[in-house]
Design a protein around this motif. Sequence first.
Motif: not given
Length: 609
Positions: A402-407, A538-542
């Motif tokens: 798992f990975d998270n991505s946010n700004i 890669r998948f989370a950032i995309t």
Amino acid sequence: MTKEENETRLSKLKAIVSALPEKPGSYQYYDAEGTIIYVGKAKNLKNRVSSYFHTEVDRFKTKVLVSKIWDISYTVVNTEEDALLLENALIKKYNPRYNVLLKDGKTYPSICITKEFLPRIFNTRTINKKWGTYYGPYSHISSMYAVLELIKKLYRPRTCRFPITQEGIEQKKYQVCLEYHIKNCGGPCVGKQSQEEYRRNIEQAREILKGNTREVLRQMKAEMLQLAEELRFEEAEELKRRYLLIEQFVAKSEVVSHSIDNVDVFTITNDEKIAFVNYIHVSNGQINQSFTFEYKKKLEETDEELLQLAIVEMRERFDSHAKEIILPIEINLNMEGVTITIPQRGDKKTLLNLSLMNGKQYKFDRLKQAEKLNPEQKQVRLMKELQDLLHLPKIPYQIECFDNSNISGSDAVAACVVFKKMKPSKQDYRKYNIKTVVGPDDYASMKEVVFRRYKRLTEENQPLPDLIVADGGKGQMEVIRQAVQDELGLDIPIAGLAKDNKHRTNELLYGFPPRVVGIKTNSELFRVLTHLQDEVHRFAITFHRDKRSKHALHSELDDIKGIGPKTREQLLKAFKTVKRIKEADISAITDIIGPSKAKIVYDYFQLEN
């Protein structure tokens, strides 16, 4: 030979070539009867041997040679020089049909230290152990002369051929020669240099020729410090000059040594089902036989039992009558007139290490060949390796990460990637919008997504993963544990991939409390795990980038039910902005998209006002 037979032959040979190591060594080609027809040397075995099988090869003789090859074997050595020496020995032994023989028939030169009262040091091609001790041989003449020049600068051994004796020195029968006057000799024949110092220098020269430079340097350093304490700085400076010269010295060849003759070397390398026994025979200081045999295990035989079997079988097959056998372990084997040696250092230990390296390389190459024919075998091996490393209850067929991505907490998303049999299973990848977490809280977001993922899988009776890998260290592992074990009551193993201060993955963590698992960062298994980590990044950032882009392009027209993308495009093309659409009357909108859709748009903005 039919076309089908030739294609089968070439296919077999190319499979062997594709698995060759990129190391120096000697290779041998065999014909259909199993006779060696060519022996070659290579700095890089794989590159050299593969060049024979390129389609663009246009040399007639090379094509003829390739057409006669039915099998290939090779011996790995440590340096290109060793490969040259080994090629020379094998050509002399087997006289292969397609090899060019050495014209002069001379052997390579060696360096001799004589057994005289004041020993001399010189190069020679004649080996007679009654005269002295020999070191080498040296395949590159320039290398040999460089060694002799080093010894000359360091110790200034005598070059004259006088049969100097103790009595002659005492009776002052000798006179110094030109070499003494030009400072190439210390003059031990007339007592200008003490016999003790001369012999000590010769012993140090012996150690250098053996490659034991570390001990020589240690002695020199101690002597330098002693001289400095006694304020004898000029002598200390001379020792320092010698010290620096020795540091630049390259040790002698490891393949051959004139001190070893008529010796068999055996080592064993184990697999679960197969044992690989390497056999090397040394005669007249050179390797002239090297072979690795495979023994399929039936009853979990020990190394001792397999070596006993191999020694008897190989010595009979190769008709060896060697009086000494070098082994890595003690075995219960009594052979009349044969000594068994387990060396700890020196030339014999070097030979033992060389045999072991060949056995390991052969095992590795066989494994690569098998995995090329059956790719699933490699995946199973890696899964089994990971299972053994982490002591998992079952083989990790399905791994999830798992990975998270946010700004700054905006457009927060998460992703889950799935690897099955150590390969990405993209149809099983999942994207998640964070629903319950406000702000940039990675731990809370991770916990939410993991809980949602496995709660749904449990409710739908879907298969659970065999291993969860956290993209991070102890913190991420703990929140995953809370969601999986504490809240859902599931027993799924959890590992973590931690990064160093340069943001590079360098540790595999497992257990609670988490501990570092010993794994080489350049290993094949570690590369698969970092691929898993890179893939979830890669998948989370995309996903996050796509969501952010859609959010940025959102307009009020997107919220009008009954108006699709094509209609929105028509309106924006005609009116340019949403503001102008709001200000337009219904007839102007009707001219663009028709009466029914125009009424929907007009009514929406009128109600808004």
